[in-house]
Design a protein around this motif. Structure first.
Motif, mmCIF file in Angstrom:
data_model
loop_
_atom_site.group_PDB
_atom_site.id
_atom_site.type_symbol
_atom_site.label_atom_id
_atom_site.label_comp_id
_atom_site.label_asym_id
_atom_site.label_seq_id
_atom_site.Cartn_x
_atom_site.Cartn_y
_atom_site.Cartn_z
ATOM 1 N N PHE A 188 76.472 101.430 44.847
ATOM 2 C CA PHE A 188 77.594 100.635 44.355
ATOM 3 C C PHE A 188 77.824 100.877 42.875
ATOM 4 O O PHE A 188 78.966 101.113 42.435
ATOM 5 N N PHE A 189 76.773 100.814 42.037
ATOM 6 C CA PHE A 189 76.959 100.995 40.598
ATOM 7 C C PHE A 189 77.440 102.407 40.271
ATOM 8 O O PHE A 189 78.215 102.605 39.336
ATOM 9 N N THR A 190 76.991 103.394 41.041
ATOM 10 C CA THR A 190 77.483 104.759 40.860
ATOM 11 C C THR A 190 78.973 104.824 41.160
ATOM 12 O O THR A 190 79.745 105.455 40.417
ATOM 13 N N TRP A 192 81.049 102.237 41.146
ATOM 14 C CA TRP A 192 81.776 101.342 40.225
ATOM 15 C C TRP A 192 82.141 102.068 38.934
ATOM 16 O O TRP A 192 83.275 102.013 38.464
ATOM 17 N N VAL A 193 81.162 102.766 38.349
ATOM 18 C CA VAL A 193 81.434 103.451 37.097
ATOM 19 C C VAL A 193 82.371 104.642 37.312
ATOM 20 O O VAL A 193 83.079 105.071 36.384
ATOM 21 N N ALA A 194 82.426 105.153 38.535
ATOM 22 C CA ALA A 194 83.326 106.264 38.847
ATOM 23 C C ALA A 194 84.723 105.787 39.216
ATOM 24 O O ALA A 194 85.629 106.598 39.428
ATOM 25 N N GLY A 195 84.910 104.469 39.304
ATOM 26 C CA GLY A 195 86.226 103.930 39.643
ATOM 27 C C GLY A 195 86.504 103.850 41.123
ATOM 28 O O GLY A 195 87.647 103.673 41.534
ATOM 29 N N THR A 196 85.461 103.949 41.954
ATOM 30 C CA THR A 196 85.649 103.903 43.413
ATOM 31 C C THR A 196 84.802 102.797 44.030
ATOM 32 O O THR A 196 84.223 102.971 45.106
ATOM 33 N N ALA A 197 84.733 101.656 43.356
ATOM 34 C CA ALA A 197 83.874 100.564 43.830
ATOM 35 C C ALA A 197 84.274 100.065 45.204
ATOM 36 O O ALA A 197 83.432 99.611 45.992
ATOM 37 N N GLU A 198 85.576 100.150 45.524
ATOM 38 C CA GLU A 198 86.027 99.628 46.826
ATOM 39 C C GLU A 198 85.396 100.381 47.990
ATOM 40 O O GLU A 198 85.294 99.847 49.102
ATOM 41 N N ARG A 217 73.258 105.444 33.602
ATOM 42 C CA ARG A 217 71.994 106.148 33.408
ATOM 43 C C ARG A 217 71.039 105.853 34.548
ATOM 44 O O ARG A 217 70.441 106.766 35.120
ATOM 45 N N SER A 218 70.900 104.553 34.897
ATOM 46 C CA SER A 218 69.991 104.212 35.991
ATOM 47 C C SER A 218 70.136 102.743 36.348
ATOM 48 O O SER A 218 70.587 101.936 35.537
#
Length: 274
Positions: A188-190, A192-198, A217-218
Motif C-alpha cells: 500500500f505505501f509503495t 500510495w507514494v506512486a500515486g496508485t493507492a486505489e 525508503r522503507s
C-alpha cells in the motif's frame, strides 16, 4: 338602600370569581449568557483582522516608512495614528501569521493572540545572515459600524511554553495479524507514494495522493493492535525520502477485511497521523 348596596357587593364578588380580571404574563427571565454572546465580537472576523494587522504591524523598513502606515490604516479607526509606535528605523519582514485565542473583554470588544514569524537580517556584507523567529502578539479589536477594527496598540507577549503530557498505554499486539498483513501494508505505501493507492486500498476507501517529490525508503515497523471484527487498527512506522533528507513518520492505519470469490484479505481503509 342598604339591601341594594349589599346585593351589588355580592354580585361583584361572584363576578370576580367567575370572571377574574386579565393579568399580564410575567416577563420571560433574561438570559445573561445569550446577551453576552450577542455582544461578543465575531471570532472569525476578529482573527482575520488581527492576523492581517499583525503582519503589517511587525513589518517595517526605514527605506519605505509610509508603506507600513498605509497598510495599518485600513484596519484602524478613522484618523488614528498609523505609525503605531514605530520610530521609523530598522527593517523586519513577517513571513507568517497564525491567529489564535480570542478573549472577549467587554461588549463588542476583544483581544486576539497572534503567532507571528518574523525575519530580520543581522550583520553586513559577507557576514549578513537572515534570522527568523516566532513572536507572540496580542491585538485589541472591537466591532463597530458593521466591521471589526483594531482599537489600540498591540503588545508583544511571551510565547507558549512546553507542558508535560503522558501518552496512553500502548495496546497489546496481534502478532499473527501483524505478520500476515505486513506485505500488504508495504504494498500500500509503495502504491500510495506512486500515486496508485486505489489499487492497493480496500474498495470504497478515499485516500488522497501524497503528491510529488516524496520517495519511500522503507516500512520500518507494522503493528496491529489486539482486537476483533472486520476492521482493525495498527501503526506503521514509515521512512520517506524528502528534499534530500530522510523523514521517519508513524501512521495510524485502519485495515478492512475484504472477501471475494470465497477468499478474504486485509486491505487499507484509512490512513491518518498517529
Amino acid at each position: 338602600m342598604l339591601y341594594l348596596v349589599v346585593g351589588l357587593m355580592a354580585f361583584l364578588g361572584v363576578r370576580s370569581v367567575l370572571f377574574p380580571p386579565d393579568t399580564a404574563a410575567p416577563p420571560a427571565p433574561a438570559d445573561p449568557q445569550a446577551q453576552a454572546r450577542a455582544d461578543d465580537v465575531p471570532e472569525a472576523a476578529a482573527q482575520q483582522v488581527a492576523a492581517r494587522f499583525a503582519r503589517n504591524y511587525l513589518t517595517w523598513s526605514k527605506d519605505n516608512p509610509t508603506a507600513r502606515e498605509k497598510e495599518l490604516a485600513a484596519d484602524l479607526p478613522k484618523d488614528a495614528d498609523a505609525t503605531a509606535g514605530w520610530d521609523g528605523n530598522g527593517a523586519q519582514l513577517v513571513a507568517q501569521t497564525i491567529p489564535g485565542q480570542v478573549t472577549h473583554t467587554g461588549p463588542h470588544q476583544a483581544r486576539v493572540v497572534v503567532d507571528v514569524r518574523v525575519s530580520t537580517t543581522t550583520g553586513q556584507g559577507k557576514k549578513a545572515r537572515s534570522v527568523s523567529s516566532w513572536r507572540g502578539l496580542e491585538v485589541p479589536v472591537a466591532e463597530t459600524g458593521g466591521r471589526v477594527l483594531v482599537t489600540g496598540q498591540p503588545a508583544l507577549i511571551g510565547a507558549q511554553q512546553p507542558v508535560p503530557w503522558t501518552a496512553p498505554e500502548v495496546p497489546d499486539e496481534d502478532t499473527d495479524l501483524s505478520r500476515s498483513t505486513r506485505s500488504g501494508i508495504e504494498s500500500f505505501f509503495t502504491a500510495w507514494v506512486a500515486g496508485t493507492a486505489e489499487q492497493a486500498a480496500a474498495p470504497g476507501a478515499k485516500i488522497s495522493p501524497l503528491g510529488e517529490g516524496i520517495a519511500l525508503r522503507s516500512v520500518e515497523a507494522w503493528r496491529v493492535e489486539a482486537g476483533s471484527g472486520a476492521r482493525r487498527t495498527g501503526v506503521a512506522t514509515v521512512r520517506w525520502s524528502v528534499a534530500g533528507a530522510e523523514l521517519q513518520q508513524p501512521y495510524r492505519v485502519t485495515i478492512a477485511q475484504v472477501s471475494a470469490s470465497g477468499a478474504s484479505r486485509w486491505q487499507v481503509w484509512q490512513v491518518s497521523a498517529q
